[in-house]
Scaffold this active site. Structure first.
Site, PDB file in Angstrom:
ATOM      1  N   SER A 112       0.832  -1.193   0.000  1.00 28.61           N
ATOM      2  CA  SER A 112       0.000   0.000   0.000  1.00 28.61           C
ATOM      3  C   SER A 112       0.875   1.256   0.000  1.00 28.61           C
ATOM      4  O   SER A 112       1.672   1.444  -0.923  1.00 28.61           O
ATOM      5  CB  SER A 112      -0.969  -0.045   1.181  1.00 28.61           C
ATOM      6  OG  SER A 112      -1.956   0.944   1.069  1.00 28.61           O
TER       7      SER A 112
ATOM      8  N   ASP B 129      -9.766  -3.863  -5.619  1.00 30.06           N
ATOM      9  CA  ASP B 129      -9.032  -2.768  -4.989  1.00 30.06           C
ATOM     10  C   ASP B 129      -9.214  -1.514  -5.842  1.00 30.06           C
ATOM     11  O   ASP B 129      -8.947  -1.545  -7.046  1.00 30.06           O
ATOM     12  CB  ASP B 129      -7.547  -3.133  -4.901  1.00 30.06           C
ATOM     13  CG  ASP B 129      -6.695  -2.076  -4.216  1.00 30.06           C
ATOM     14  OD1 ASP B 129      -7.226  -1.033  -3.802  1.00 30.06           O
ATOM     15  OD2 ASP B 129      -5.479  -2.299  -4.099  1.00 30.06           O
TER      16      ASP B 129
ATOM     17  N   HIS C 116      -7.933  -4.776  -1.278  1.00 26.03           N
ATOM     18  CA  HIS C 116      -6.775  -4.026  -0.804  1.00 26.03           C
ATOM     19  C   HIS C 116      -6.434  -4.459   0.622  1.00 26.03           C
ATOM     20  O   HIS C 116      -7.311  -4.614   1.460  1.00 26.03           O
ATOM     21  CB  HIS C 116      -7.083  -2.523  -0.824  1.00 26.03           C
ATOM     22  CG  HIS C 116      -5.891  -1.678  -0.516  1.00 26.03           C
ATOM     23  ND1 HIS C 116      -4.977  -1.306  -1.483  1.00 26.03           N
ATOM     24  CD2 HIS C 116      -5.444  -1.137   0.647  1.00 26.03           C
ATOM     25  CE1 HIS C 116      -4.036  -0.575  -0.924  1.00 26.03           C
ATOM     26  NE2 HIS C 116      -4.291  -0.461   0.367  1.00 26.03           N
TER      27      HIS C 116
END
Length: 307
Positions: free
Chosen positions: A153, A251, A281
């Site tokens: 991320s 995501d 995600h």
């Protein structure tokens, strides 16, 4: 395919966003409460907390040694958390799995967070620890050949930015970069990528939440037009380390990660994009107990150890 049923079960228990302002300390406390006890974590040969004395200052690190050996490849890992969340503890299980499945000595970086530390403090910490790892190679048991960086991320943002900073500085020791569902474009115009609309709601990370979650970082001085903040805005990607970009089907950030991987290929970089079907995600951090998603660590090992 639909989202994995085990992920769907968890998502069904999450409260709907109420639009209230984010309290960094409260959100951090919620994360800490989810850290599994030590006895439930992957055992390794050695895990050691240390302080890296870098040109950015003293940076806390946690060093994971997978097994006894004469020398190791080194993987420097940057945790996710929208630049204001995450720690050595919240992502300890990720670093352990990376060490186990790659055979590399993993150095997890406890970089400074927003909003307490202004941009580019966290990024500088990450880059400085990579340089420190190379300088301290002998004491770390580094094999002198394989030096990888990885992040999930926002940690993937840092990994991509560090790879570019190293290239621009003429520091050519980084051999691999691994980006797990990276955030590569902090311009959150919903029309920029189809996945921002297609995966906007119902999958954990929601498109409407991107601005407020990243506001602490942007308000600290991180300009979304700066390639150090939005690595996809870098015009020339040639000469960067070989890359593995892992994305999740459900995501909002999926398409920017996949576009970045394609742009790396177009620039002549040895790059692979691997999309995990049924995933959302954060699956590497939150759902790696599901065998299909633990596969991301195994794929990372194969990528790093490919001759």
């Amino acid at each position: 395919m639909p989202i994995h049923p085990e992920i769907a079960k968890v998502l069904s228990t999450l409260p709907a966003p109420d639009g209230s302002p984010l309290d960094p300390e409260a959100v951090r406390a919620g994360e800490v409460a989810q850290v599994p006890p030590l006895e439930d974590r992957v055992p390794l040969y050695a895990v050691e907390d240390a302080m890296a004395a870098t040109r950015s200052g003293d940076v806390p690190v946690r060093i994971y040694t997978p097994a006894e050996a004469d020398a190791y490849g080194v993987l420097v890992y940057f945790h996710g958390g929208a630049f204001f969340l995450g720690s050595l503890d919240t992502h300890d299980h990720v670093a352990r799995s990376l060490a186990k499945e790659t055979g590399y000595k993993v150095i997890s970086v406890g970089f400074r967070l927003a909003p307490e530390s202004a941009f580019p403090a966290g990024l500088d910490d990450c880059y400085s620890v990579v340089r420190w790892a190379a300088d301290q190679g002998g004491s770390l048991g580094w094999d002198g050949q394989n030096l990888a960086i990885a992040g999930d991320s926002s940690g993937g943002t840092f990994a991509a930015a560090v790879a570019a900073m190293a290239h621009d500085d003429g520091f050519d020791r980084i051999t691999h970069q691994i980006l797990f569902y990276p955030s590569l474009d902090l311009d959150f115009d919903v029309d920029r990528y189809a996945s921002l609309r297609g995966n906007a709601e119902g999958y954990g990370l929601e498109t409407a939440g991107l601005k407020p979650f990243n506001a602490f970082y942007i308000d600290s001085g991180a300009d979304p037009a700066d390639p150090r903040v939005s690595p996809i805005k870098r015009e020339d990607l040639s000469g960067l380390p070989r890359a593995l970009v892992i994305t999740a089907e459900f995501d909002p950030l999926r398409d920017e990660g996949e576009l970045y991987g394609q742009r790396l290929k177009d620039a002549g970089v040895n790059a692979k994009v691997s999309r995990y079907a049924g995933a959302n995600h954060g699956f590497v951090q939150n759902f790696s107990w599901i065998p299909e998603f633990y596969r991301a660590f195994e794929e990372t090992g194969e990528f790093l150890n490919r001759s």
